[in-house]
Design a protein around this motif. Structure first.
Motif, short mmCIF file in Angstrom:
data_model
loop_
_atom_site.label_atom_id
_atom_site.label_comp_id
_atom_site.label_asym_id
_atom_site.label_seq_id
_atom_site.Cartn_x
_atom_site.Cartn_y
_atom_site.Cartn_z
N LYS A 3 0.87 -1.18 0.00
CA LYS A 3 0.00 0.00 0.00
C LYS A 3 0.90 1.22 0.00
O LYS A 3 1.84 1.31 0.80
N GLU A 13 0.82 5.37 0.13
CA GLU A 13 0.14 6.64 0.29
C GLU A 13 0.99 7.74 -0.33
O GLU A 13 2.20 7.58 -0.51
N GLU A 43 -9.59 5.45 5.22
CA GLU A 43 -8.12 5.36 5.34
C GLU A 43 -7.52 4.24 4.50
O GLU A 43 -6.28 4.11 4.40
N ALA A 47 -5.68 4.62 -1.19
CA ALA A 47 -4.24 4.63 -1.46
C ALA A 47 -4.03 3.94 -2.81
O ALA A 47 -4.99 3.50 -3.45
#
Lengths: 113, 115
Positions: A37, A39, A83, A86
């Protein structure tokens, strides 16, 4: 060499829904498949991985499945949260004299609140 | 936090200049990797060290690129005579080489912009 294809390139889901990202690989010698992942502005973060002797692995809301015969593997995220938004990358590691990971092009996941 | 740090985080340079990046993995990472990531793409492998030995290099690593890991701890990646096509994020990753040796943990990257 290894080639990894990843689909879709973008994915939008409503918060609480599930997201699935799929990858295929070309080298039958590949034996390790991590998911990262990333970001914005950060390095890739290892979130889950699977080895070729396992068909499925789960860690809370994240699961990965592997089909060695078809040479494809998938990431499943359940109960998505904002959240989780990403870019997600799949990768493959052949281990046959090569120590590199070969990455897919990434999937941009957007979770809409 | 993976414990892998990179310096600098951002570098802007003019075409033709030389640049050097540094990566500091944790002490347990006897394996160290460099990758390059361009916008909208996944990381691409550049080179790999086991301790201080550079064991593998990608064809992407032209003769303008050189990497070292002199004491098996930190590593440097130098690009000589930079070109605009070198603009990318340069990522470093560490791996323990024991037990779960496949796992690679990335640092935050160094973003290079060549003007």
């Amino acid at each position: 060499g290894e080639n990894v294809e990843q689909h879709p390139s973008t994915l939008s889901v409503q918060e609480g829904d599930s997201a699935v990202i799929k990858c295929t690989y070309s080298d039958s010698a590949s034996n390790y498949f991590p998911w990262y992942k990333q970001e914005l502005g950060k390095g890739p973060q290892l979130i889950i991985d699977i080895r070729s002797n396992v068909g499925e692995k789960k860690d809370q809301r994240i699961a990965v499945t592997l089909n060695k015969t078809a040479k494809h593997f998938s990431l499943h995220i359940t109960e998505t949260q904002p959240e989780d938004s990403a870019v997600y990358f799949c990768a493959a590691y052949s281990g046959a004299g090569s120590y590199q990971l070969t990455f897919g092009k990434g999937t941009k996941l957007s979770v809409i609140p | 936090d993976t414990g892998v740090s990179q310096d600098p985080r951002h570098k802007i340079t003019k075409r033709g200049q030389n640049v050097t990046f540094r990566c500091d993995p944790i002490s347990e990472h006897n394996r160290l990797y460099w990758y390059r990531q361009t916008l909208g793409q996944g990381p691409e492998f550049l080179t790999y060290f086991q301790n201080e030995a550079q064991l593998e290099k990608s064809r992407l690593l032209s003769d303008r690129f050189s990497a070292e890991r002199p004491k098996g701890s930190f590593s440097t990646l130098e690009i000589q005579r930079t070109e605009q096509g070198d603009s990318a994020m340069y990522l470093c990753a560490g791996s323990t080489g024991q037990g779960t040796f496949y796992e690679q943990y990335f640092g935050p990257g160094t973003r290079l912009t060549v003007t």
